[in-house]
Structure formats: structure tokens, C-alpha cells
Design a protein around this motif. Sequence first.
Motif, short mmCIF file in Angstrom:
data_model
loop_
_atom_site.label_atom_id
_atom_site.label_comp_id
_atom_site.label_asym_id
_atom_site.label_seq_id
_atom_site.Cartn_x
_atom_site.Cartn_y
_atom_site.Cartn_z
N ASP A 230 0.69 -1.24 0.02
CA ASP A 230 0.03 -0.04 -0.04
C ASP A 230 0.80 1.34 0.02
OD1 ASP A 230 -2.11 -1.64 0.13
OD2 ASP A 230 -2.27 -1.53 2.45
N SER A 231 2.12 1.17 0.38
CA SER A 231 2.96 2.50 0.76
C SER A 231 3.15 2.91 -0.75
CB SER A 231 4.28 1.98 1.41
OG SER A 231 4.83 1.04 0.66
N LEU A 232 2.94 2.08 -2.06
CA LEU A 232 3.35 2.49 -3.13
C LEU A 232 2.19 3.66 -3.80
CD1 LEU A 232 4.21 -0.85 -5.05
CD2 LEU A 232 5.76 0.82 -4.06
N LEU A 233 1.22 3.78 -3.09
CA LEU A 233 0.21 4.67 -3.30
C LEU A 233 -0.51 4.29 -4.59
CD1 LEU A 233 1.95 8.18 -2.40
CD2 LEU A 233 0.75 6.80 -0.94
N ALA A 234 0.19 4.21 -5.50
CA ALA A 234 -0.38 3.95 -6.94
C ALA A 234 0.72 3.44 -7.85
CB ALA A 234 -1.21 4.69 -7.46
N GLY A 235 0.57 2.32 -8.60
CA GLY A 235 1.73 2.18 -9.66
C GLY A 235 2.34 0.72 -9.20
N LEU A 236 3.52 0.67 -9.71
CA LEU A 236 4.09 -0.60 -9.88
C LEU A 236 5.75 -0.40 -9.61
CD1 LEU A 236 3.03 -2.20 -13.24
CD2 LEU A 236 2.21 -2.67 -11.00
N GLN A 237 6.19 -1.73 -8.75
CA GLN A 237 7.73 -1.71 -8.62
C GLN A 237 8.09 -3.27 -9.20
OE1 GLN A 237 9.12 -2.30 -4.61
NE2 GLN A 237 10.88 -0.69 -5.07
N ILE A 238 8.93 -3.19 -10.25
CA ILE A 238 9.47 -4.33 -10.79
C ILE A 238 10.54 -4.64 -10.62
CG2 ILE A 238 9.45 -5.55 -12.98
CD1 ILE A 238 7.32 -3.86 -14.20
N SER A 239 11.00 -5.80 -10.10
CA SER A 239 12.24 -6.07 -9.66
C SER A 239 12.80 -7.45 -10.54
CB SER A 239 12.57 -6.74 -7.97
OG SER A 239 12.23 -5.60 -7.40
N ILE A 240 13.76 -7.20 -11.37
CA ILE A 240 14.42 -8.15 -12.16
C ILE A 240 15.99 -8.21 -11.78
CG2 ILE A 240 14.84 -8.99 -14.67
CD1 ILE A 240 12.66 -6.61 -15.54
N GLY A 241 16.17 -9.45 -11.01
CA GLY A 241 17.25 -9.44 -10.34
C GLY A 241 17.68 -8.49 -9.56
N ALA A 242 18.90 -7.87 -10.03
CA ALA A 242 19.38 -6.62 -9.35
C ALA A 242 18.83 -5.43 -9.86
CB ALA A 242 20.79 -6.58 -9.26
N TRP A 243 18.03 -5.38 -10.89
CA TRP A 243 17.61 -4.24 -11.50
C TRP A 243 16.08 -4.20 -11.16
CZ3 TRP A 243 13.62 -3.36 -15.59
CH2 TRP A 243 13.95 -1.98 -16.12
N VAL A 244 15.79 -2.93 -10.77
CA VAL A 244 14.47 -2.55 -10.16
C VAL A 244 13.91 -1.16 -10.96
CG1 VAL A 244 12.96 -1.76 -8.04
CG2 VAL A 244 14.94 -3.05 -7.68
N LEU A 245 12.68 -1.56 -11.37
CA LEU A 245 12.06 -0.56 -12.15
C LEU A 245 10.82 0.00 -11.31
CD1 LEU A 245 11.30 1.06 -14.86
CD2 LEU A 245 9.95 -0.87 -15.45
N ASN A 246 11.16 1.30 -11.06
CA ASN A 246 9.79 1.82 -9.89
C ASN A 246 8.96 2.69 -11.07
OD1 ASN A 246 10.89 1.20 -7.42
ND2 ASN A 246 12.34 2.48 -7.69
N MET A 247 7.66 2.46 -10.75
CA MET A 247 6.92 3.43 -11.61
C MET A 247 5.56 3.60 -10.86
SD MET A 247 6.58 4.97 -14.38
CE MET A 247 5.17 5.65 -15.53
N ASN A 248 5.92 4.25 -9.37
CA ASN A 248 4.81 4.22 -8.57
C ASN A 248 4.65 5.58 -7.89
OD1 ASN A 248 6.42 4.25 -6.05
ND2 ASN A 248 7.09 2.12 -7.22
N LEU A 249 3.81 5.99 -7.38
CA LEU A 249 3.66 7.60 -6.75
C LEU A 249 4.57 7.61 -5.55
CD1 LEU A 249 -0.15 8.34 -6.87
CD2 LEU A 249 1.50 9.15 -8.52
N ARG A 250 4.91 6.48 -4.92
CA ARG A 250 5.87 6.96 -3.82
C ARG A 250 7.21 7.19 -4.36
NH1 ARG A 250 7.44 1.96 -0.54
NH2 ARG A 250 9.00 1.55 -2.39
N ASP A 251 7.81 6.40 -5.05
CA ASP A 251 9.07 6.57 -5.43
C ASP A 251 9.23 7.86 -6.54
OD1 ASP A 251 9.94 4.36 -4.17
OD2 ASP A 251 9.58 2.88 -5.83
N GLU A 252 8.14 7.97 -7.18
CA GLU A 252 8.21 9.20 -8.04
C GLU A 252 8.23 10.43 -7.31
OE1 GLU A 252 8.57 9.65 -11.19
OE2 GLU A 252 8.43 7.42 -11.48
N LEU A 253 7.68 10.61 -6.02
CA LEU A 253 7.49 11.82 -5.28
C LEU A 253 9.01 11.60 -4.50
CD1 LEU A 253 3.99 11.66 -3.51
CD2 LEU A 253 4.65 13.07 -5.15
N LYS A 254 9.41 10.40 -4.07
CA LYS A 254 10.74 10.40 -3.46
C LYS A 254 11.85 10.94 -4.44
CE LYS A 254 13.74 7.26 -0.99
NZ LYS A 254 13.66 5.92 -0.51
N GLY A 255 11.65 10.70 -5.55
CA GLY A 255 12.72 11.09 -6.53
C GLY A 255 12.62 12.51 -6.82
N PHE A 256 11.34 12.95 -6.82
CA PHE A 256 11.18 14.41 -7.19
C PHE A 256 11.87 15.18 -6.03
CE2 PHE A 256 8.51 18.15 -6.08
CZ PHE A 256 8.71 18.74 -7.25
#
Lengths: 228, 249
Positions: B215-241
Motif C-alpha cells: 500500500d505504501s506505493l500509493l499507486a503504480g508498480l515496482q518491478i524487480s528483475i534480479g538486481a535491476w528494479v523498475l519503479n513506476m509508482n507514486l511513492r518513488d516518483e515523489l521521492k525521486g522528485f
Amino acid sequence: MSDGDLTIQPLFAIGPLVITNTVMTTWLISIALWLFTWLLSRRLTLQPGPLQTAVEGIVATIENAIKAVAPDHYRQIMPFIGSLWIYLVIANLCGLIPGLHSPTRDLSATAALAILVFLSTHWFGIRIQGPKSYLHHFLSPSPILLPFNLISEVTRTIALAVRLFGNMMSLEMAALLILLVAGFLAPVPILMLHIVEALVQAYIFGMLALIYVAGAIQSQQLRQSQKE
Amino acid sequence: MELSWSTFVLEIINFLVLVWILKRFLYRPVLDIVDKRRQSINDELQQARQQRDEADRLKGEYENRLADWEQERQQLRDKLAEELDEERSRQLTALQEQLRSEQEKAAVSEQQRRAETSRQTELQALQQASGFAARLLQEASGPELETRLVELVLRDLDALPGDQLESLQTQWGDPPAKIDITSAFTLPAQQRQGLETALQRVTGLTPQFSYNKDDSLLAGLQISIGAWVLNMNLRDELKGFAEFAHVTH
């Protein structure tokens, strides 16, 4: 005191020379003076004591008196004149000592001193001025006065001897007469007078001798100053 | 009253001897000692005069020397005063220079402090803005927004060029056996199918897919492929902002 006290008593004889009490007293005086001066001369220092101060005062007084009369030659005549004063003072005062008599009450002694003054006058005069210059003063101020000058030389010498002899002899005789008339201790005042008279006669004899010698020494200077 | 010639002669001899004795032992020694004393006194007087003259000379010399010393002391005093003035002036100049430097340093420090304060204020404002935005987006987020974000992911994955795909396929090293997909809401089957297809295409693999809910993602996805992580969610976007704003300031 007897009558012999006023006479000259021979003590002993050495060949033709008769030694009297006058000669003996003179020897005693000479020996005493020799001893005193010999001891004194060994103890003279730059920081004088009372005795040395007194002796220096006597010598300085004699020197000043002679210098006042003969300022140019006082060192030459000082031994003779000073010795006259010292000897006569002691010799005249010897009469105060019981058993001794003044040598100057003997005409032979005073005559000897007078002859010495007479001879020393000419000796110093000739020695300092030269014989010609000295003898010339008998002719001054005029050759006519030569006999009077010669008589003066003799008479003043005789007067010198007789004056001292007469005074000292009369003093002792007066003291003896008073002693004979008035008795013991009565001559004390006359003995006090003896002291004064002894000093005065010594001073007169020495001063006259000084004047005679100085006159002989400085007669040429006196003539030059009179000419100038 | 009679004249004894022997007494007369002996008295003459005796008196002459007495003259010699007195001259030898009285007059000469006494006059010599008096002369010596007089000479000694004269020498002492002469010495005293010389000492007095010497003292006068030394006095004059010392007075001159004192005058010289006084003059020299006055010169030294003037020189010292001059040196003190120079030193005072030099130290005053140095102090002024130091003061000016300190003022400059203080100005720079103040400027830095102000800049830091401003930056902190801006950062704090950004964080507050991020927090406000996160709270706002948390309130406003929902399955619809997540659906929209999944669509954006699918579109971006489809739009990747070939060289980037090759680059991605070399970044995770050994081929991962499993791909973790985390979402704020439960993903519908259609979206799951679309994601698996897109990811198989991108990775060129056929791994196993694992779905998680956060639920902490707020909305969106987090895709982990081995060591590679693709963040496409509001939490990480706000954090990145917020991190981007912090880095840029």
C-alpha cells in the motif's frame, strides 16, 4: 762655699797643658752635646716626636735669626754662630748646677771665644769676598779711618770677651756674697736672675758675633748699594 | 782674673771640635730632615694640585660626556618614539587589514549561511510540498490511477528501442529465474497478462512472475528483475522528485 769657688783651679796637667775645671766643664758639655745629638740624629723621622720637634724648633729659630741678618750666606755661618749660642747657653747655665761653675766666668774661655769670633770674621770675609775686596773695607769710607778700624777690630773683640766674663763672674760672685751674708736659700732670687742673665749674655755674644761676621761678609755689598 | 794660655788654647780647640760635632750631628741631620719634610709637603701639595687639576679635567670631561649622553639619549628617545609610531601605524594597518578580512569572511560566511538557510528552507518546502503531494495523492489515488500507470509502463516498455533493450538485457548479469511485481492494488488478470508479455519481450526470457501488494506505493508498480528494479509508482516518483530538488539545490 769657699774662696776657692771663685778661682780657677787646675785639676791636672798633660805635659805643658794645665787642665783646669773650666776645661773639664767644657769637655763635659761637649761630650754631653755629642751624646745627645748623636742619639738624636739616629732617631730623626719625618713624623717628629716632642723632643725632635723642640730640637727642630731651636735649629729653625737659630737659622731664621741668622737668615734675617745674613740672608745670602746664612748656611755657611750657621754652624759657628749656632754653636756659640748653644754652647754659651749651656755654659752660662752650668753655674746653677751644684759643684759646677760656668766656663764663661773664666776670662781664658771667653777670650778664646772672642778670638774665634775675631778670626772667623776675617775668615768668612776673606773667603766670601776675596782678600782684596775684604781688606778694602778697612779703608772705607776713608783711608784716614784705617787706624780707627783696626783699633775697633781689637777693642770690640776684647769687649766681647770681657763683657761675657764680667757678667758671669759678677753673677756668681753676687750669689756667693749673698750666700755668705744672708745664708741658705737667700741667693735663690739672684739665681733666678742668673738664668735670665745667662740667656741674655749668650744671646748678646752670639748676636754680636753674627753682626761682626755678617758685616765682614756684606761690607762689599753695602758699599755697592751706597754707591748706587 | 788671669789668662791661662793652656785653657785659652784648649778652649779654642774644644769649641772648634764642638762646632764640628754640632754641624755633623745636629745642624746637618736636622736641616736635612726639615728639608725632606718640606720637600715631602711640597710634593704632596704638588700631587694634590695635580689631583685637583686632574679632577677638574675629569669633571669637565664627565660633564661633556653627560651632555653627550643626554643628547644621545634624546636621539634614542626620538628614534624610539618614531619606531613606536611606525610600529603602531603598521600594526594599525595590519589590524585594519585583518578586520577587513574578517569582515569579508564574516560577509561570506553570512552569505553562505543565508544561502544554506535559503536552501534548507527550499528543501524543507520541497519536502513539505512532497509530503503534501504524497498525502494528496494518497487520498486521491486508486485503482484507476494505478491502471493508468500500468498503461504508461506498458507503453514505455513497448517504446523502448532495440539498442536499449540489448543494454537492459546485459545489465542484470545472469538471467533471473523470477520477476517480482509489486503493486498498491491487486492487479487484474488482463494487466498481469499484458505485463508478463511486455516483460518477456523486454528481457527475452520466460521467467516465473511473482505478484505482491504494497500500500505504501500509493499507486503504480515496482518491478524487480534480479538486481535491476523498475519503479513506476507514486511513492518513488515523489521521492525521486524530492531527491532531485535536493540535488539541484
